[in-house]
Design an enzyme around this catalytic site. Structure first.
Site, mmCIF file in Angstrom:
data_model
loop_
_atom_site.group_PDB
_atom_site.id
_atom_site.type_symbol
_atom_site.label_atom_id
_atom_site.label_comp_id
_atom_site.label_asym_id
_atom_site.label_seq_id
_atom_site.Cartn_x
_atom_site.Cartn_y
_atom_site.Cartn_z
ATOM 1 N N ALA A 1 32.205 -7.478 3.747
ATOM 2 C CA ALA A 1 30.883 -8.464 4.318
ATOM 3 C C ALA A 1 30.730 -8.757 5.620
ATOM 4 C CB ALA A 1 31.272 -9.624 3.242
ATOM 5 N N ARG B 1 18.655 -3.937 7.559
ATOM 6 C CA ARG B 1 17.487 -3.460 6.612
ATOM 7 C C ARG B 1 16.764 -4.638 5.998
ATOM 8 N NH1 ARG B 1 20.792 1.530 3.771
ATOM 9 N NH2 ARG B 1 22.484 0.080 4.287
ATOM 10 N N ASP C 1 27.757 -6.056 -1.319
ATOM 11 C CA ASP C 1 26.172 -6.048 -1.583
ATOM 12 C C ASP C 1 25.998 -5.530 -2.842
ATOM 13 O OD1 ASP C 1 26.799 -3.417 -0.795
ATOM 14 O OD2 ASP C 1 25.092 -3.213 0.220
ATOM 15 N N GLY D 1 25.585 7.547 -1.111
ATOM 16 C CA GLY D 1 26.235 8.853 -0.667
ATOM 17 C C GLY D 1 26.386 9.440 -2.025
ATOM 18 N N ASN E 1 8.718 -51.654 -4.260
ATOM 19 C CA ASN E 1 10.039 -51.403 -3.750
ATOM 20 C C ASN E 1 10.188 -51.263 -2.312
ATOM 21 O OD1 ASN E 1 9.305 -48.704 -3.703
ATOM 22 N ND2 ASN E 1 11.346 -48.210 -4.068
ATOM 23 N N ALA F 1 -1.531 -58.980 -17.712
ATOM 24 C CA ALA F 1 -2.172 -57.814 -17.063
ATOM 25 C C ALA F 1 -2.920 -58.245 -15.788
ATOM 26 C CB ALA F 1 -3.182 -57.153 -18.017
HETATM 27 C C1 UD1 Z 1 27.748 2.510 1.275
HETATM 28 C C2 UD1 Z 1 28.435 3.764 1.130
HETATM 29 C C3 UD1 Z 1 27.684 4.811 0.195
HETATM 30 C C4 UD1 Z 1 27.139 4.136 -1.296
HETATM 31 C C5 UD1 Z 1 26.840 2.671 -1.141
HETATM 32 C C6 UD1 Z 1 26.647 1.971 -2.376
HETATM 33 C C7 UD1 Z 1 29.870 4.165 3.116
HETATM 34 C C8 UD1 Z 1 29.744 5.039 4.317
HETATM 35 N N1 UD1 Z 1 28.783 4.259 2.296
HETATM 36 O O1 UD1 Z 1 26.285 2.642 1.712
HETATM 37 O O2 UD1 Z 1 28.349 6.113 -0.004
HETATM 38 O O3 UD1 Z 1 26.509 4.799 -2.006
HETATM 39 O O4 UD1 Z 1 27.386 1.849 -0.222
HETATM 40 O O5 UD1 Z 1 26.105 0.775 -2.156
HETATM 41 O O6 UD1 Z 1 30.845 3.336 2.861
HETATM 42 N N2 UD1 Z 1 30.145 -3.504 6.169
HETATM 43 C C9 UD1 Z 1 30.982 -4.071 7.027
HETATM 44 N N3 UD1 Z 1 31.207 -3.576 8.102
HETATM 45 C C10 UD1 Z 1 30.613 -2.406 8.655
HETATM 46 C C11 UD1 Z 1 29.421 -1.771 7.892
HETATM 47 C C12 UD1 Z 1 29.403 -2.434 6.446
HETATM 48 O O7 UD1 Z 1 31.722 -4.890 6.502
HETATM 49 O O8 UD1 Z 1 30.991 -2.103 9.851
HETATM 50 C C13 UD1 Z 1 29.919 -4.062 4.702
HETATM 51 C C14 UD1 Z 1 28.440 -4.513 4.721
HETATM 52 O O9 UD1 Z 1 28.412 -5.882 5.018
HETATM 53 C C15 UD1 Z 1 28.154 -4.098 3.221
HETATM 54 C C16 UD1 Z 1 29.156 -3.001 2.768
HETATM 55 O O10 UD1 Z 1 29.986 -2.793 3.952
HETATM 56 O O11 UD1 Z 1 28.314 -5.238 2.360
HETATM 57 C C17 UD1 Z 1 28.489 -1.759 2.621
HETATM 58 O O12 UD1 Z 1 27.640 -1.379 3.653
HETATM 59 P P1 UD1 Z 1 26.226 -0.736 3.784
HETATM 60 O O13 UD1 Z 1 25.801 -0.756 4.979
HETATM 61 O O14 UD1 Z 1 25.444 -1.462 2.986
HETATM 62 O O15 UD1 Z 1 26.539 0.593 3.283
HETATM 63 P P2 UD1 Z 1 25.576 1.778 2.356
HETATM 64 O O16 UD1 Z 1 24.690 1.972 3.460
HETATM 65 O O17 UD1 Z 1 24.855 0.754 1.288
HETATM 66 MG MG MG Z 2 24.778 -1.096 0.812
#
Ligand code: UD1
Ligand code: MG
Length: 445
Positions: free
Chosen positions: A8, A14, A99, A136, A377, A414
């Site tokens: 997290a 985005r 997420d 992915g 009041n 009244a």
């Molecule tokens: C990631 C996966 C993808 C998968 C998708 C599913 C990788 C490289 N890719 O992509 O294969 O299909 O999730 O939803 O893992 N986060 C950190 N630190 C960082 C980057 C991210 O804690 O440096 C956390 C984010 O807060 C998030 C989670 O990791 O909760 C996933 O990151 P996000 O950037 O959403 O990855 P996706 O592009 O969705």
């Molecule tokens: Mg994601």
């Protein structure tokens, strides 16, 4: 030991807003809390949440419910896992992105069970999507998973693959601790991808998710709105299957922590949130908004707003009433149109049927508040209390200037503006006497 790492730390670029993505509320409840609630029901014994961007927000949301690991710079999902390594106990680790709030505990448990049974380096959860864009892609050779191609790095033919990574996997800690350091950032985003773990082993099992909805990763506000709609529908379905009659569910929103007993009817356009509790036989709506309300058996709340208040058994509220700030509407009360009740306690079978304001008051049983009567009041500086006993009749259009006490069985004529206390059984009249001038109307016209 079964560990879990929840990722997290990302900003959620985005989403295009300042709040860290995993803290975004879905029907009032932050995304990360959906995941933590699901983990509560699994075999996971230790939870490590990796935070980074605006980490204080998560300290507040999760309090002492987990161990926090900090990822200083958001260099990718593998780097985030690295930040948590020191907190891991021996055994296996569930890795889950913060997420994907729709994931349910059953899926997590079956992934953990599979890993415990097969003892693989990695057991990964995949699914098939008609539109896999953004996820992915799972690359298989002779049926076996060999690697994951991220959207930005995938070749054109790989982009056609519909099997995708849910982001959720269980790994053996010994394998994880070695392999994670081998991951580099030679890719399009110059990030350390957790998915590259698969490059360092062939000992991989996978489970295919049959319900695509629950993998839905939230990356932008549009996806958030889609997920919110799914969560909303799931909540409604749960209540309906429990015996709550929801008419026109498309128009009804019920938040996750609301408790509704069977035998309740919710009519169209109603919005129910917070820690609201609704008891058997109650009818809510059409078009009512309830927040932290406690609606007792057989009460009715029609076209009205109830905040932080209780509605007694069999009471009727509305249409167009506003009940707020710790108001207690008594059993069998009738609170009618354009009546506001604030911070007041009403006894049983009391009525305020039309156009009244009752604020900071204590009103007994069987009281009739006539149309247009109000408790005055506020004097511009402070709020004062009105106390009305049992069986009091307050005539229409009266002002009760607080602080004031009207005792049992009193009668307010009244149109009175009452400034002095009224004793038991007394009649109070506080208005100028009427004068009729013989024939004047005709003369005037
Ligand atoms: C990631 C996966 C993808 C998968 C998708 C599913 C990788 C490289 N890719 O992509 O294969 O299909 O999730 O939803 O893992 N986060 C950190 N630190 C960082 C980057 C991210 O804690 O440096 C956390 C984010 O807060 C998030 C989670 O990791 O909760 C996933 O990151 P996000 O950037 O959403 O990855 P996706 O592009 O969705
Ligand atoms: Mg994601």
């Amino acid at each position: 030991m079964i560990n879990a790492i929840v990722l997290a730390a990302g900003k959620g670029t985005r989403m295009k807003t300042d709040l860290p993505k995993c803290a975004f509320p879905i029907l009032e409840k932050p995304m990360i809390n959906y995941i933590m609630d699901a983990l509560d029901k699994t075999k996971v014994e230790k939870r490590i949440v990796v935070v980074g961007y605006k980490k204080e927000v998560f300290y507040d949301l999760l309090k002492n419910n987990c161990v926090f690991a900090t990822q200083e710079n958001q260099l990718g999902t593998a780097d985030a896992v690295k930040a948590a390594l020191n907190y891991l106990d021996d055994g296996i680790t569930l890795i889950i992105p913060g997420d994907t709030p729709l994931i349910n505990y059953e899926k997590i448990n079956s992934l953990i069970e599979t890993e415990l049974a097969l003892k693989k380096d990695i057991t990964i959860l995949t699914t098939f999507l008609d539109n896999p864009t953004g996820y992915g892609r799972i690359i298989r050779e002779n049926g076996k998973i060999v690697r994951i191609a991220e959207e930005k790095d995938a070749y054109e033919d790989e982009k056609l693959i519909k099997e995708v990574n849910t982001g959720i996997m269980v790994v053996d800690n010994k394998f994880l601790k070695e392999a994670i350091h081998k991951i580099d950032n030679n890719n399009f985003k110059k990030e350390y991808y957790l998915t590259d773990l698969l490059k360092f082993t062939t000992d991989i099992a996978s489970i295919i998710l049959d319900d695509n909805d629950i993998l839905y990763g939230i990356n932008d506000l549009y996806a958030l709105s889609r997920v919110e709609d799914m969560v909303r529908r799931n909540i409604l379905k749960k209540h309906m299957l429990n015996g709550v009659n929801i008419i026109n569910p498309e128009s009804v929103t019920i938040y996750p922590d609301v408790v509704i007993e069977d035998g309740v009817t919710i009519l169209q356009g109603s919005f129910i949130s917070g820690n609201t509790i609704i008891k058997k036989g109650a009818i809510i709506g059409p078009n009512s908004e309830l927040h932290n309300a406690n609606v007792l058996e057989n009460a009715k709340v029609k076209h009205s707003v109830v905040y932080d208040s209780r509605i007694g058994k069999g009471a009727t509220v509305g249409p167009f009433a506003h009940i707020r700030m710790n108001a207690i509407i008594g059993e069998g009360n009738r609170i009618g149109n354009f009546v506001e009740v604030k911070n007041s306690i009403l006894g049983t079978t009391t009525k305020a049927s039309h156009l009244s304001y009752l604020g900071d008051s204590e009103i007994g049983n069987n009281v009739n508040i006539g149309c247009g009567s109000i408790t005055v009041n506020y004097d511009g500086k402070k709020k004062s209390k009105t106390v009305i006993g049992n069986n009091v009749f307050v005539g229409c259009n009266s002002n009760l200037i607080a602080p004031i006490e009207i005792k049992d069985n009193a009668f307010i004529a009244a149109g009175s503006t009452i400034t002095d206390n009224v004793d038991d059984n007394d009649l109070a009249i506080a208005r100028s006497r009427q004068i009729n001038k013989k024939g004047y109307a005709k003369k005037y016209k």
